[in-house]
Design a protein around this motif. Structure first.
Motif, PDB file in Angstrom:
ATOM      1  N   ASP A   1       3.018   2.724  -5.417  1.00  0.00           N
ATOM      2  CA  ASP A   1       2.159   3.552  -6.264  1.00  0.00           C
ATOM      3  C   ASP A   1       1.723   2.761  -7.497  1.00  0.00           C
ATOM      4  O   ASP A   1       2.154   3.039  -8.612  1.00  0.00           O
ATOM      5  CB  ASP A   1       2.915   4.822  -6.672  1.00  0.00           C
TER       6      ASP A   1
ATOM      7  N   TRP B   1      -3.520   8.011   1.101  1.00  0.00           N
ATOM      8  CA  TRP B   1      -4.593   7.598   0.198  1.00  0.00           C
ATOM      9  C   TRP B   1      -5.930   8.326   0.386  1.00  0.00           C
ATOM     10  O   TRP B   1      -6.811   8.220  -0.459  1.00  0.00           O
ATOM     11  CB  TRP B   1      -4.822   6.086   0.326  1.00  0.00           C
ATOM     12  N   ARG B   2      -6.081   9.025   1.483  1.00  0.00           N
ATOM     13  CA  ARG B   2      -7.354   9.712   1.725  1.00  0.00           C
ATOM     14  C   ARG B   2      -7.075  11.148   2.143  1.00  0.00           C
ATOM     15  O   ARG B   2      -6.181  11.412   2.937  1.00  0.00           O
ATOM     16  CB  ARG B   2      -8.156   9.032   2.858  1.00  0.00           C
TER      17      ARG B   2
ATOM     18  N   GLY C   1      -1.760   0.187  -9.206  1.00  0.00           N
ATOM     19  CA  GLY C   1      -3.179  -0.147  -9.085  1.00  0.00           C
ATOM     20  C   GLY C   1      -3.433  -1.145  -7.972  1.00  0.00           C
ATOM     21  O   GLY C   1      -4.421  -1.052  -7.252  1.00  0.00           O
TER      22      GLY C   1
ATOM     23  N   ASP D   1     -12.541  -5.659  -5.938  1.00  0.00           N
ATOM     24  CA  ASP D   1     -11.134  -5.255  -5.952  1.00  0.00           C
ATOM     25  C   ASP D   1     -10.200  -6.460  -5.884  1.00  0.00           C
ATOM     26  O   ASP D   1      -9.056  -6.374  -6.311  1.00  0.00           O
ATOM     27  CB  ASP D   1     -10.817  -4.298  -4.806  1.00  0.00           C
TER      28      ASP D   1
ATOM     29  N   ALA E   1       0.821  -1.217   0.000  1.00  0.00           N
ATOM     30  CA  ALA E   1       0.000   0.000   0.000  1.00  0.00           C
ATOM     31  C   ALA E   1       0.852   1.262   0.000  1.00  0.00           C
ATOM     32  O   ALA E   1       0.370   2.329  -0.390  1.00  0.00           O
ATOM     33  CB  ALA E   1      -0.939  -0.003   1.202  1.00  0.00           C
TER      34      ALA E   1
ATOM     35  N   ASN F   1      -7.300   0.288  -0.094  1.00  0.00           N
ATOM     36  CA  ASN F   1      -8.752   0.259   0.128  1.00  0.00           C
ATOM     37  C   ASN F   1      -9.125  -0.790   1.170  1.00  0.00           C
ATOM     38  O   ASN F   1      -9.944  -0.539   2.050  1.00  0.00           O
ATOM     39  CB  ASN F   1      -9.494  -0.026  -1.173  1.00  0.00           C
TER      40      ASN F   1
ATOM     41  N   ARG G   1      -3.391   0.664  -4.602  1.00  0.00           N
ATOM     42  CA  ARG G   1      -4.662   1.341  -4.298  1.00  0.00           C
ATOM     43  C   ARG G   1      -5.683   0.353  -3.758  1.00  0.00           C
ATOM     44  O   ARG G   1      -6.375   0.630  -2.788  1.00  0.00           O
ATOM     45  CB  ARG G   1      -5.206   2.042  -5.550  1.00  0.00           C
ATOM     46  N   ARG G   2      -5.759  -0.814  -4.365  1.00  0.00           N
ATOM     47  CA  ARG G   2      -6.723  -1.823  -3.916  1.00  0.00           C
ATOM     48  C   ARG G   2      -6.368  -2.336  -2.523  1.00  0.00           C
ATOM     49  O   ARG G   2      -7.240  -2.536  -1.684  1.00  0.00           O
ATOM     50  CB  ARG G   2      -6.791  -2.953  -4.928  1.00  0.00           C
TER      51      ARG G   2
END
Length: 102
Positions: free
Chosen positions: A25, A96-97, A27, A52, A22, A34, A30-31
Motif C-alpha cells: 500500500d 486496485w480496480r 505510491g 509513472d 503491487a 497500473n 499503485r504505479r
C-alpha cells in the motif's frame, strides 16, 4: 531465449517481485499495479502512463523494463497467465480496480 536479461525466467522473477510490490500500500505499489493491470487488460483496467516510471525506484523500473524487454522479443501477445499468475492478477484487479461500480 531462456538466458539473458529478457529471458522468460528473468521476466517471471520480475513479475513475481512486481506482484509482491503491487500487493502493498504505497505510491510505488499503485504505479506497479497500473503497469501490471495495463498489461493484463488495459482496455478495462486502464493504461500505464510512462511518466509513472518517474515515481518508482531504479529496482522497480528494472523489473518493469525486464518484462517489457521480454515481451518485445515475441510475436503475438503474452500475458501474466502465461507465467501461471492468473489468480494473482485477478486479486490485483479486485484490490486496485472497482470494475463493478457504476
Amino acid at each position: 531465449m531462456n538466458d539473458g536479461p529478457f529471458s522468460k525466467d528473468a521476466a517471471g522473477k520480475s513479475l513475481d517481485r512486481l506482484i509482491d510490490i503491487a500487493r502493498s500500500d504505497t505510491g510505488q505499489a499503485r504505479r506497479v499495479a497500473n503497469f501490471l493491470l495495463a498489461w493484463w487488460n488495459g482496455e478495462d483496467c486502464g493504461h500505464f502512463p510512462v511518466a509513472d516510471l518517474f515515481g518508482v525506484d531504479a529496482t522497480i523500473a528494472t523489473h518493469i523494463t525486464t518484462i517489457i524487454g521480454f515481451l518485445g522479443q515475441h510475436e503475438g501477445a503474452i500475458y501474466p497467465d502465461a507465467f501461471g499468475r492468473k489468480a494473482e492478477m485477478i486479486e490485483l484487479v479486485g484490490r486496485w480496480r472497482d470494475l463493478g461500480a457504476g
